[in-house]
Design a protein around this motif. Sequence first.
Motif, PDB file in Angstrom:
ATOM      1  N   LEU A 175       0.844  -1.188   0.000  1.00  0.00           N
ATOM      2  CA  LEU A 175       0.000   0.000   0.000  1.00  0.00           C
ATOM      3  C   LEU A 175       0.880   1.239   0.000  1.00  0.00           C
ATOM      4  N   VAL A 176       0.630   2.124  -0.954  1.00  0.00           N
ATOM      5  CA  VAL A 176       1.287   3.429  -1.006  1.00  0.00           C
ATOM      6  C   VAL A 176       0.167   4.459  -1.075  1.00  0.00           C
ATOM      7  N   GLN A 177       0.082   5.291  -0.050  1.00  0.00           N
ATOM      8  CA  GLN A 177      -0.937   6.335  -0.013  1.00  0.00           C
ATOM      9  C   GLN A 177      -0.418   7.581  -0.710  1.00  0.00           C
ATOM     10  N   VAL A 178      -1.281   8.204  -1.507  1.00  0.00           N
ATOM     11  CA  VAL A 178      -0.948   9.475  -2.154  1.00  0.00           C
ATOM     12  C   VAL A 178      -1.952  10.491  -1.627  1.00  0.00           C
ATOM     13  N   GLY A 236      -2.596  14.877  -0.060  1.00  0.00           N
ATOM     14  CA  GLY A 236      -2.195  16.282  -0.113  1.00  0.00           C
ATOM     15  C   GLY A 236      -2.837  17.047  -1.235  1.00  0.00           C
ATOM     16  N   LEU A 237      -2.063  17.952  -1.810  1.00  0.00           N
ATOM     17  CA  LEU A 237      -2.555  18.894  -2.809  1.00  0.00           C
ATOM     18  C   LEU A 237      -2.634  18.252  -4.194  1.00  0.00           C
ATOM     19  N   VAL A 238      -3.603  17.338  -4.329  1.00  0.00           N
ATOM     20  CA  VAL A 238      -3.851  16.650  -5.590  1.00  0.00           C
ATOM     21  C   VAL A 238      -5.350  16.662  -5.873  1.00  0.00           C
ATOM     22  N   THR A 239      -5.703  16.498  -7.124  1.00  0.00           N
ATOM     23  CA  THR A 239      -7.120  16.414  -7.492  1.00  0.00           C
ATOM     24  C   THR A 239      -7.731  15.105  -7.011  1.00  0.00           C
ATOM     25  N   ARG A 240      -6.969  14.007  -7.122  1.00  0.00           N
ATOM     26  CA  ARG A 240      -7.458  12.688  -6.723  1.00  0.00           C
ATOM     27  C   ARG A 240      -6.437  11.997  -5.829  1.00  0.00           C
ATOM     28  N   GLU A 241      -6.776  11.824  -4.544  1.00  0.00           N
ATOM     29  CA  GLU A 241      -5.917  11.042  -3.662  1.00  0.00           C
ATOM     30  C   GLU A 241      -6.037   9.578  -4.070  1.00  0.00           C
ATOM     31  N   ALA A 242      -5.058   8.770  -3.681  1.00  0.00           N
ATOM     32  CA  ALA A 242      -5.062   7.372  -4.102  1.00  0.00           C
ATOM     33  C   ALA A 242      -4.453   6.479  -3.034  1.00  0.00           C
ATOM     34  N   ASN A 243      -4.897   5.242  -3.024  1.00  0.00           N
ATOM     35  CA  ASN A 243      -4.294   4.160  -2.250  1.00  0.00           C
ATOM     36  C   ASN A 243      -3.802   3.150  -3.279  1.00  0.00           C
ATOM     37  N   LEU A 244      -2.507   3.147  -3.536  1.00  0.00           N
ATOM     38  CA  LEU A 244      -1.948   2.332  -4.607  1.00  0.00           C
ATOM     39  C   LEU A 244      -1.610   0.932  -4.115  1.00  0.00           C
ATOM     40  N   GLN A 245      -2.050  -0.042  -4.885  1.00  0.00           N
ATOM     41  CA  GLN A 245      -1.748  -1.448  -4.646  1.00  0.00           C
ATOM     42  C   GLN A 245      -0.720  -1.900  -5.686  1.00  0.00           C
ATOM     43  N   TYR A 246      -0.172  -3.073  -5.476  1.00  0.00           N
ATOM     44  CA  TYR A 246       0.800  -3.640  -6.409  1.00  0.00           C
ATOM     45  C   TYR A 246       0.226  -3.708  -7.829  1.00  0.00           C
ATOM     46  N   SER A 247      -1.046  -4.070  -7.939  1.00  0.00           N
ATOM     47  CA  SER A 247      -1.686  -4.192  -9.252  1.00  0.00           C
ATOM     48  C   SER A 247      -1.768  -2.848  -9.984  1.00  0.00           C
ATOM     49  N   ASP A 248      -1.816  -1.732  -9.251  1.00  0.00           N
ATOM     50  CA  ASP A 248      -1.808  -0.423  -9.905  1.00  0.00           C
ATOM     51  C   ASP A 248      -0.503  -0.196 -10.651  1.00  0.00           C
ATOM     52  N   GLU A 305      -0.864  24.810  -6.684  1.00  0.00           N
ATOM     53  CA  GLU A 305      -0.152  25.338  -5.514  1.00  0.00           C
ATOM     54  C   GLU A 305       0.843  24.349  -4.903  1.00  0.00           C
ATOM     55  N   SER A 306       0.866  23.134  -5.395  1.00  0.00           N
ATOM     56  CA  SER A 306       1.812  22.134  -4.900  1.00  0.00           C
ATOM     57  C   SER A 306       3.224  22.493  -5.364  1.00  0.00           C
ATOM     58  N   THR A 307       4.156  22.610  -4.415  1.00  0.00           N
ATOM     59  CA  THR A 307       5.535  22.971  -4.754  1.00  0.00           C
ATOM     60  C   THR A 307       6.532  21.850  -4.473  1.00  0.00           C
ATOM     61  N   HIS A 308       6.200  20.968  -3.526  1.00  0.00           N
ATOM     62  CA  HIS A 308       7.104  19.913  -3.080  1.00  0.00           C
ATOM     63  C   HIS A 308       6.343  18.615  -2.881  1.00  0.00           C
ATOM     64  N   VAL A 309       7.097  17.539  -2.844  1.00  0.00           N
ATOM     65  CA  VAL A 309       6.526  16.237  -2.527  1.00  0.00           C
ATOM     66  C   VAL A 309       7.331  15.657  -1.374  1.00  0.00           C
ATOM     67  N   ILE A 310       6.611  15.186  -0.362  1.00  0.00           N
ATOM     68  CA  ILE A 310       7.263  14.526   0.773  1.00  0.00           C
ATOM     69  C   ILE A 310       7.064  13.027   0.597  1.00  0.00           C
ATOM     70  N   PHE A 311       8.165  12.297   0.592  1.00  0.00           N
ATOM     71  CA  PHE A 311       8.130  10.841   0.494  1.00  0.00           C
ATOM     72  C   PHE A 311       8.372  10.289   1.894  1.00  0.00           C
ATOM     73  N   HIS A 312       7.373   9.616   2.437  1.00  0.00           N
ATOM     74  CA  HIS A 312       7.437   9.050   3.786  1.00  0.00           C
ATOM     75  C   HIS A 312       7.783   7.568   3.682  1.00  0.00           C
ATOM     76  N   VAL A 355       5.870   4.556   1.785  1.00  0.00           N
ATOM     77  CA  VAL A 355       4.501   4.140   2.090  1.00  0.00           C
ATOM     78  C   VAL A 355       3.498   5.279   1.901  1.00  0.00           C
ATOM     79  N   LYS A 356       4.011   6.511   1.802  1.00  0.00           N
ATOM     80  CA  LYS A 356       3.123   7.651   1.609  1.00  0.00           C
ATOM     81  C   LYS A 356       3.846   8.702   0.771  1.00  0.00           C
ATOM     82  N   ILE A 357       3.099   9.267  -0.184  1.00  0.00           N
ATOM     83  CA  ILE A 357       3.598  10.330  -1.040  1.00  0.00           C
ATOM     84  C   ILE A 357       2.646  11.500  -0.839  1.00  0.00           C
ATOM     85  N   GLU A 358       3.193  12.619  -0.331  1.00  0.00           N
ATOM     86  CA  GLU A 358       2.348  13.748   0.065  1.00  0.00           C
ATOM     87  C   GLU A 358       2.748  15.007  -0.707  1.00  0.00           C
ATOM     88  N   PHE A 359       1.809  15.560  -1.448  1.00  0.00           N
ATOM     89  CA  PHE A 359       2.032  16.790  -2.202  1.00  0.00           C
ATOM     90  C   PHE A 359       1.710  17.971  -1.297  1.00  0.00           C
TER      91      PHE A 359
END
Length: 149
Positions: A8-11, A13-25, A63-70, A122-126
């Motif tokens: 599971l990788v959660q996306v 923050g400042l995005v139009t569509r948040e996502a919960n990414l699985q291996y199949s994605d 308005e998204s300027t950075h991405v935080i990779f957790h 595990v998390k990507i935050e805009f």
Amino acid sequence: MSSTTEFLVQVRGLVTREANLQYSDFTEGPLSPHLDVHPIVPQFTGIATPISSLFEMVSPLSESTHVIFHASDEFQATIPLEELQHALLLFQQDEKPLKKGFPVRLIVPNGSSECLNVKSVVKIEFVHHTEPEEKATFGFKNLVAPTEL
């Protein structure tokens, strides 16, 4: 080794569509093309997808300027969006999920930071930084419980 059900990788923050990414994605879904990472970054092997495909999927807000990779071990890297043009998300080795760096590993081949990669993302935050940093920053979160103060 971790199974695909734990992937599971959660996306967020400042995005139009948040996502919960699985291996199949990554293997069958919208995150393509699939690239052999070794010719791009010789110290790695496996299959990756350009981070640009993730950007297309979630549509970062203007308005998204950075991405935080957790990472799962509390490590995090904050990277300016413009440095991620050639970044990759490594998700597979030997036709299986990663053993080291599970679920995905960020690889930034030409970033300004010495931290070329972040394992176990595990998390990507805009986010928006009001005073944008010119270079990526990274380190471990210093989480202290109130009882430890």
